[in-house]
Write a protein that holds these residues in place. Sequence first.
Motif, PDB file in Angstrom:
ATOM      1  N   LYS A  78      34.866  52.011  25.631  1.00  0.00           N
ATOM      2  CA  LYS A  78      36.010  51.938  26.016  1.00  0.00           C
ATOM      3  C   LYS A  78      37.013  52.890  25.143  1.00  0.00           C
ATOM      4  O   LYS A  78      36.680  52.619  23.808  1.00  0.00           O
ATOM      5  CB  LYS A  78      36.589  50.422  26.064  1.00  0.00           C
ATOM      6  CG  LYS A  78      35.825  49.500  27.039  1.00  0.00           C
ATOM      7  CD  LYS A  78      36.410  49.872  28.347  1.00  0.00           C
ATOM      8  CE  LYS A  78      37.996  49.192  28.608  1.00  0.00           C
ATOM      9  NZ  LYS A  78      38.657  49.571  29.902  1.00  0.00           N
ATOM     10  N   ALA A  79      37.681  53.766  25.776  1.00  0.00           N
ATOM     11  CA  ALA A  79      38.473  54.627  24.761  1.00  0.00           C
ATOM     12  C   ALA A  79      39.264  53.846  23.631  1.00  0.00           C
ATOM     13  O   ALA A  79      39.241  54.472  22.469  1.00  0.00           O
ATOM     14  CB  ALA A  79      38.970  55.820  25.526  1.00  0.00           C
ATOM     15  N   GLU A  80      39.814  52.693  24.075  1.00  0.00           N
ATOM     16  CA  GLU A  80      40.694  52.245  22.830  1.00  0.00           C
ATOM     17  C   GLU A  80      40.013  51.691  21.978  1.00  0.00           C
ATOM     18  O   GLU A  80      40.422  51.467  20.950  1.00  0.00           O
ATOM     19  CB  GLU A  80      41.430  51.215  24.045  1.00  0.00           C
ATOM     20  CG  GLU A  80      40.537  49.884  24.333  1.00  0.00           C
ATOM     21  CD  GLU A  80      41.060  48.892  25.269  1.00  0.00           C
ATOM     22  OE1 GLU A  80      40.739  47.884  25.291  1.00  0.00           O
ATOM     23  OE2 GLU A  80      42.304  49.402  25.807  1.00  0.00           O
ATOM     24  N   THR A  81      38.692  51.537  21.998  1.00  0.00           N
ATOM     25  CA  THR A  81      38.002  51.007  20.902  1.00  0.00           C
ATOM     26  C   THR A  81      37.681  51.998  19.725  1.00  0.00           C
ATOM     27  O   THR A  81      37.257  51.729  18.892  1.00  0.00           O
ATOM     28  CB  THR A  81      36.841  50.332  21.193  1.00  0.00           C
ATOM     29  OG1 THR A  81      35.917  51.194  21.520  1.00  0.00           O
ATOM     30  CG2 THR A  81      37.086  49.093  22.510  1.00  0.00           C
ATOM     31  N   LEU A  82      37.768  53.317  20.128  1.00  0.00           N
ATOM     32  CA  LEU A  82      37.383  54.234  19.358  1.00  0.00           C
ATOM     33  C   LEU A  82      38.124  54.477  18.013  1.00  0.00           C
ATOM     34  O   LEU A  82      39.489  54.307  18.276  1.00  0.00           O
ATOM     35  CB  LEU A  82      37.204  55.683  20.001  1.00  0.00           C
ATOM     36  CG  LEU A  82      36.225  55.804  21.240  1.00  0.00           C
ATOM     37  CD1 LEU A  82      36.325  57.117  21.839  1.00  0.00           C
ATOM     38  CD2 LEU A  82      34.866  55.393  20.598  1.00  0.00           C
ATOM     39  N   GLU A  83      37.856  54.916  16.891  1.00  0.00           N
ATOM     40  CA  GLU A  83      38.552  55.055  15.715  1.00  0.00           C
ATOM     41  C   GLU A  83      39.098  56.507  15.749  1.00  0.00           C
ATOM     42  O   GLU A  83      38.713  57.398  16.452  1.00  0.00           O
ATOM     43  CB  GLU A  83      37.860  54.732  14.445  1.00  0.00           C
ATOM     44  CG  GLU A  83      37.626  52.982  14.605  1.00  0.00           C
ATOM     45  CD  GLU A  83      36.730  52.654  13.279  1.00  0.00           C
ATOM     46  OE1 GLU A  83      36.355  53.394  12.558  1.00  0.00           O
ATOM     47  OE2 GLU A  83      36.724  51.475  13.252  1.00  0.00           O
ATOM     48  N   GLY A  84      39.486  57.034  14.678  1.00  0.00           N
ATOM     49  CA  GLY A  84      40.010  58.444  14.399  1.00  0.00           C
ATOM     50  C   GLY A  84      38.736  59.407  14.419  1.00  0.00           C
ATOM     51  O   GLY A  84      37.804  58.960  14.231  1.00  0.00           O
ATOM     52  N   VAL A  85      39.075  60.424  14.948  1.00  0.00           N
ATOM     53  CA  VAL A  85      38.250  61.658  15.032  1.00  0.00           C
ATOM     54  C   VAL A  85      37.774  62.242  13.435  1.00  0.00           C
ATOM     55  O   VAL A  85      38.678  62.358  12.839  1.00  0.00           O
ATOM     56  CB  VAL A  85      38.673  62.829  15.735  1.00  0.00           C
ATOM     57  CG1 VAL A  85      37.420  63.997  15.881  1.00  0.00           C
ATOM     58  CG2 VAL A  85      38.748  62.142  17.511  1.00  0.00           C
ATOM     59  N   LEU A  86      36.558  62.533  13.281  1.00  0.00           N
ATOM     60  CA  LEU A  86      36.047  62.840  12.131  1.00  0.00           C
ATOM     61  C   LEU A  86      36.612  64.239  12.056  1.00  0.00           C
ATOM     62  O   LEU A  86      36.392  65.163  12.646  1.00  0.00           O
ATOM     63  CB  LEU A  86      34.379  62.842  11.939  1.00  0.00           C
ATOM     64  CG  LEU A  86      34.008  61.525  11.628  1.00  0.00           C
ATOM     65  CD1 LEU A  86      32.401  61.474  11.663  1.00  0.00           C
ATOM     66  CD2 LEU A  86      34.510  60.540  10.578  1.00  0.00           C
ATOM     67  N   ILE A  87      37.056  64.558  10.573  1.00  0.00           N
ATOM     68  CA  ILE A  87      37.720  65.944  10.429  1.00  0.00           C
ATOM     69  C   ILE A  87      36.398  67.038  10.290  1.00  0.00           C
ATOM     70  O   ILE A  87      36.407  68.093  10.893  1.00  0.00           O
ATOM     71  CB  ILE A  87      38.582  66.146   9.438  1.00  0.00           C
ATOM     72  CG1 ILE A  87      39.767  65.412   9.474  1.00  0.00           C
ATOM     73  CG2 ILE A  87      38.837  67.383   9.021  1.00  0.00           C
ATOM     74  CD1 ILE A  87      40.795  65.176   8.131  1.00  0.00           C
ATOM     75  N   ALA A  88      35.522  66.295   9.735  1.00  0.00           N
ATOM     76  CA  ALA A  88      34.098  67.359   9.399  1.00  0.00           C
ATOM     77  C   ALA A  88      32.911  66.426   9.727  1.00  0.00           C
ATOM     78  O   ALA A  88      32.413  65.768   8.795  1.00  0.00           O
ATOM     79  CB  ALA A  88      34.246  67.614   8.064  1.00  0.00           C
ATOM     80  N   PRO A  89      32.882  66.434  10.969  1.00  0.00           N
ATOM     81  CA  PRO A  89      31.460  65.506  11.523  1.00  0.00           C
ATOM     82  C   PRO A  89      30.142  65.843  10.867  1.00  0.00           C
ATOM     83  O   PRO A  89      30.011  67.123  10.562  1.00  0.00           O
ATOM     84  CB  PRO A  89      31.457  65.416  13.028  1.00  0.00           C
ATOM     85  CG  PRO A  89      32.134  66.845  13.257  1.00  0.00           C
ATOM     86  CD  PRO A  89      33.490  67.168  12.127  1.00  0.00           C
TER      87      PRO A  89
END
Length: 238
Positions: A78-89
């Motif tokens: 569920k997209a609403e459960t995702l946290e912030g995107v990693l800047i440097a994965p």
Amino acid sequence: MQRASELALELVRGANPEFDPGSPSPLIPVAQLYYREVPGLPWPEKFDLLQILWCPRDHSGTETDTPYCPAFQVFWRKAETLEGVLIAPPQPDLGLEHYTPNPCVVSPEVVAEYPNIHTLPDDIKIDIDAWEERSSDGIDYSSDFAHAPGWKVMGHGMYWGIYDPYPMTCECGAEQLPLFTADTGENNGGRESWQPIEEAGGEESYEGPVGVSIGRGYALQLYYCPESEQHTGRSAMA
């Protein structure tokens, strides 16, 4: 004589002294698909985002029927459960270049596919053969109607150019269905039937914008179990 695996480990440690072969290896994102943009994905009442990753190495002893392919991992979310995107994965310390996709933004296009000719009843095969013989423009059922080439979701799967199709069966006994296809190229060598809308009527071409190569120019098909998203999927190269 030093084994290839030992040499590879030595090279990786030389480039990254902190490398730990026993720790989990980061995976490469292969596709992120939102249900609002890709109709027909499984379990829309529970999920609205499908994320597909793989390990960019040749694997054996996994759910793939072909030992020399990357290994998939699938995440239903569920997209609403995702946290912030990693800047440097994190990136894998060791991987094959031809399993590393070029970054792409996709514009999904819905197309209709039809079953593999080898799975059809004999009387329908005969009718198709007769229709192809009557055609004056070289239309082929398998190439022009049954199997859209390139990277795709769902549908009837691959062309199965190496061997004839066979049922992909889950451990629970259910037949697994095509979920995702990673292909070596696009547009099947210039078949007008499968030209993207934005390229319709243009010059025929064979493109490989994703930059991935499967085997000797084949495709890798990921299957899922329709009984449960928790059942392990399988893959096959054809």
